[in-house]
Design a protein around this motif. Structure first.
Motif, mmCIF file in Angstrom:
data_model
loop_
_atom_site.group_PDB
_atom_site.id
_atom_site.type_symbol
_atom_site.label_atom_id
_atom_site.label_comp_id
_atom_site.label_asym_id
_atom_site.label_seq_id
_atom_site.Cartn_x
_atom_site.Cartn_y
_atom_site.Cartn_z
ATOM 1 N N HIS A 197 14.485 -26.603 -50.482
ATOM 2 C CA HIS A 197 13.260 -26.829 -49.864
ATOM 3 C C HIS A 197 12.330 -25.449 -49.844
ATOM 4 N N PHE A 198 12.655 -24.373 -50.169
ATOM 5 C CA PHE A 198 11.975 -23.162 -50.291
ATOM 6 C C PHE A 198 11.751 -22.681 -51.581
ATOM 7 N N TYR A 199 12.729 -22.580 -52.523
ATOM 8 C CA TYR A 199 12.513 -21.812 -53.701
ATOM 9 C C TYR A 199 12.093 -23.038 -54.531
ATOM 10 N N ALA A 200 12.553 -24.195 -54.850
ATOM 11 C CA ALA A 200 12.265 -25.124 -55.767
ATOM 12 C C ALA A 200 10.878 -25.714 -55.812
ATOM 13 N N PRO A 201 10.373 -25.875 -54.262
ATOM 14 C CA PRO A 201 8.918 -26.265 -54.412
ATOM 15 C C PRO A 201 7.951 -25.156 -54.491
ATOM 16 N N MET A 202 8.298 -23.747 -54.415
ATOM 17 C CA MET A 202 7.692 -22.830 -54.783
ATOM 18 C C MET A 202 7.319 -22.370 -56.271
ATOM 19 N N LEU A 203 8.456 -22.864 -56.944
ATOM 20 C CA LEU A 203 8.461 -22.931 -58.439
ATOM 21 C C LEU A 203 7.520 -24.130 -59.002
ATOM 22 N N THR A 204 7.503 -25.254 -58.438
ATOM 23 C CA THR A 204 6.616 -26.070 -58.972
ATOM 24 C C THR A 204 5.131 -25.648 -59.131
ATOM 25 N N GLU A 205 4.440 -26.822 -59.668
ATOM 26 C CA GLU A 205 2.945 -26.506 -60.020
ATOM 27 C C GLU A 205 2.111 -26.192 -58.759
ATOM 28 N N ASP A 206 2.231 -27.346 -57.826
ATOM 29 C CA ASP A 206 1.353 -27.132 -56.809
ATOM 30 C C ASP A 206 2.138 -26.120 -55.502
ATOM 31 N N GLY A 207 3.372 -25.790 -55.633
ATOM 32 C CA GLY A 207 3.885 -24.745 -54.797
ATOM 33 C C GLY A 207 3.710 -24.949 -53.377
ATOM 34 N N ASP A 208 3.681 -26.228 -53.114
ATOM 35 C CA ASP A 208 3.859 -27.017 -51.733
ATOM 36 C C ASP A 208 5.035 -26.972 -51.183
ATOM 37 N N LEU A 209 5.258 -26.088 -50.062
ATOM 38 C CA LEU A 209 6.456 -26.151 -49.189
ATOM 39 C C LEU A 209 6.927 -27.320 -48.447
ATOM 40 N N HIS A 210 6.107 -28.213 -48.124
ATOM 41 C CA HIS A 210 6.073 -29.332 -47.309
ATOM 42 C C HIS A 210 6.895 -29.122 -46.251
ATOM 43 N N THR A 211 6.190 -28.057 -45.274
ATOM 44 C CA THR A 211 6.835 -27.967 -43.934
ATOM 45 C C THR A 211 6.723 -28.943 -43.121
ATOM 46 N N GLU A 212 5.701 -29.917 -43.400
ATOM 47 C CA GLU A 212 5.401 -30.919 -42.554
ATOM 48 C C GLU A 212 6.715 -32.043 -42.449
ATOM 49 N N HIS A 213 7.723 -31.739 -43.227
ATOM 50 C CA HIS A 213 8.938 -32.396 -43.323
ATOM 51 C C HIS A 213 9.850 -31.890 -42.450
ATOM 52 N N ASN A 214 9.605 -30.534 -41.719
ATOM 53 C CA ASN A 214 10.276 -29.875 -40.694
ATOM 54 C C ASN A 214 11.751 -29.338 -41.353
ATOM 55 N N TRP A 215 11.826 -29.267 -42.609
ATOM 56 C CA TRP A 215 13.146 -28.584 -43.019
ATOM 57 C C TRP A 215 13.541 -27.159 -42.359
ATOM 58 N N HIS A 216 12.317 -26.418 -42.184
ATOM 59 C CA HIS A 216 12.433 -25.182 -41.687
ATOM 60 C C HIS A 216 12.810 -25.145 -40.394
ATOM 61 N N SER A 217 12.486 -26.117 -39.571
ATOM 62 C CA SER A 217 12.969 -26.463 -38.114
ATOM 63 C C SER A 217 14.609 -26.702 -38.084
ATOM 64 N N VAL A 218 15.048 -27.502 -39.166
ATOM 65 C CA VAL A 218 16.296 -27.938 -39.183
ATOM 66 C C VAL A 218 17.088 -26.532 -39.412
ATOM 67 N N LEU A 219 16.712 -25.731 -40.457
ATOM 68 C CA LEU A 219 17.271 -24.288 -40.662
ATOM 69 C C LEU A 219 17.459 -23.490 -39.556
ATOM 70 N N ALA A 220 16.282 -23.678 -38.477
ATOM 71 C CA ALA A 220 15.997 -22.856 -37.428
ATOM 72 C C ALA A 220 17.061 -23.137 -36.528
ATOM 73 N N ASN A 221 17.210 -24.453 -36.338
ATOM 74 C CA ASN A 221 18.199 -25.095 -35.438
ATOM 75 C C ASN A 221 19.483 -24.805 -35.648
ATOM 76 N N ASP A 222 20.050 -24.628 -37.024
ATOM 77 C CA ASP A 222 21.348 -24.407 -37.336
ATOM 78 C C ASP A 222 21.785 -23.143 -37.162
ATOM 79 N N TYR A 223 20.833 -22.026 -37.103
ATOM 80 C CA TYR A 223 20.811 -20.800 -36.628
ATOM 81 C C TYR A 223 20.915 -20.311 -35.145
ATOM 82 N N LEU A 224 20.217 -21.453 -34.384
ATOM 83 C CA LEU A 224 20.145 -21.170 -32.977
ATOM 84 C C LEU A 224 21.443 -21.805 -32.344
ATOM 85 N N HIS A 225 22.078 -23.033 -33.154
ATOM 86 C CA HIS A 225 23.100 -23.674 -32.422
ATOM 87 C C HIS A 225 23.994 -23.765 -33.699
#
Length: 228
Positions: free
Chosen positions: A102-130
């Motif tokens: 969700h971070f490195y692969a999208p960054m390496l694509t042509e548009d570089g869109d990390l798609h944070t609207e999908h909330n993947w970063h929130s899933v990762l943050a929650n895994d660290y919090l809980h």
């Protein structure tokens, strides 16, 4: 749909945040590597103990096949330890893979869109919090059986049967084969039946986890909802 996270005017993460995530990724890869080494250690213990049992039982025609049975207890102990370690390893591996996907692969694509609207970063943050295991103990156990221990169990079983067949002299009948499996007051039929259950259980676990993992992958699909 949630709005895309905008930490800066033209990017979803600032340079400082990207640097922090890069260090985080390195840490997760390091931890997964350490726990992967621990998995290999328990597998090596199982292989070595089986090798010792093979050496003892096949040292002479009159040597007992019982060490090949006793070593099964140690192999099961190592399997349980490895399954526990695998649950830890899976946490670090899943986090590293999550960042890659969700971070490195999208960054390496042509548009570089990390798609944070999908909330993947929130899933990762929650895994660290809980923090919690991503898979159950039985799933971890079955995965280790499928990857390594099914072959170890197969070698152990074949060696035991081979010992009964050829030592001290080649067996002449099935009844003689069963009689050689006797252990004191325990009849050979019971010993062989237990061995059959032992092997079938291993094969059953391996088959079950293949189906369970495939079903889990289908249900999750490409959704950024869960890790592990």
């Amino acid at each position: 749909m949630a709005e895309k996270r905008k930490a800066a005017e033209t990017s979803e993460f600032t340079a400082a945040e990207i640097g922090a995530i890069a260090h985080l990724y390195r840490a997760e890869v390091y931890r997964s590597t350490i726990w992967r080494t621990r998995l290999d250690t328990t597998t090596n213990w199982a292989v070595v103990t089986l090798g010792v049992a093979l050496s003892i039982s096949f040292s002479s025609p009159g040597a007992s096949p019982i060490p090949l049975l006793i070593v099964g207890v140690l192999i099961l102990l190592f399997l349980v330890l490895e399954a526990r370690r695998y649950r830890y390893f899976n946490v670090w591996r899943a986090r590293a893979r999550w960042l890659e996907k969700h971070f490195y692969a999208p960054m390496l694509t042509e548009d570089g869109d990390l798609h944070t609207e999908h909330n993947w970063h929130s899933v990762l943050a929650n895994d660290y919090l809980h923090p919690a295991y991503h898979i159950g103990f039985m799933t971890a156990l079955a995965r280790r059986v499928r990857r390594n221990y099914l072959w170890i169990l197969a070698i152990q079983s074949l060696a035991y049967v081979g010992k009964l067949v050829i030592h001290p002299v080649p067996v002449q009948s099935f009844a003689g084969f069963v009689n050689r499996a006797d252990i004191g007051p325990i009849p050979g039929e019971l010993v062989l039946a237990f061995g059959a259950v032992y092997c079938i259980a291993g094969a059953g676990l391996a088959n079950w986890v293949v189906r369970a993992d495939a079903k889990r992958a289908r249900e999750r699909g490409a959704k950024a909802e869960a890790m592990g």
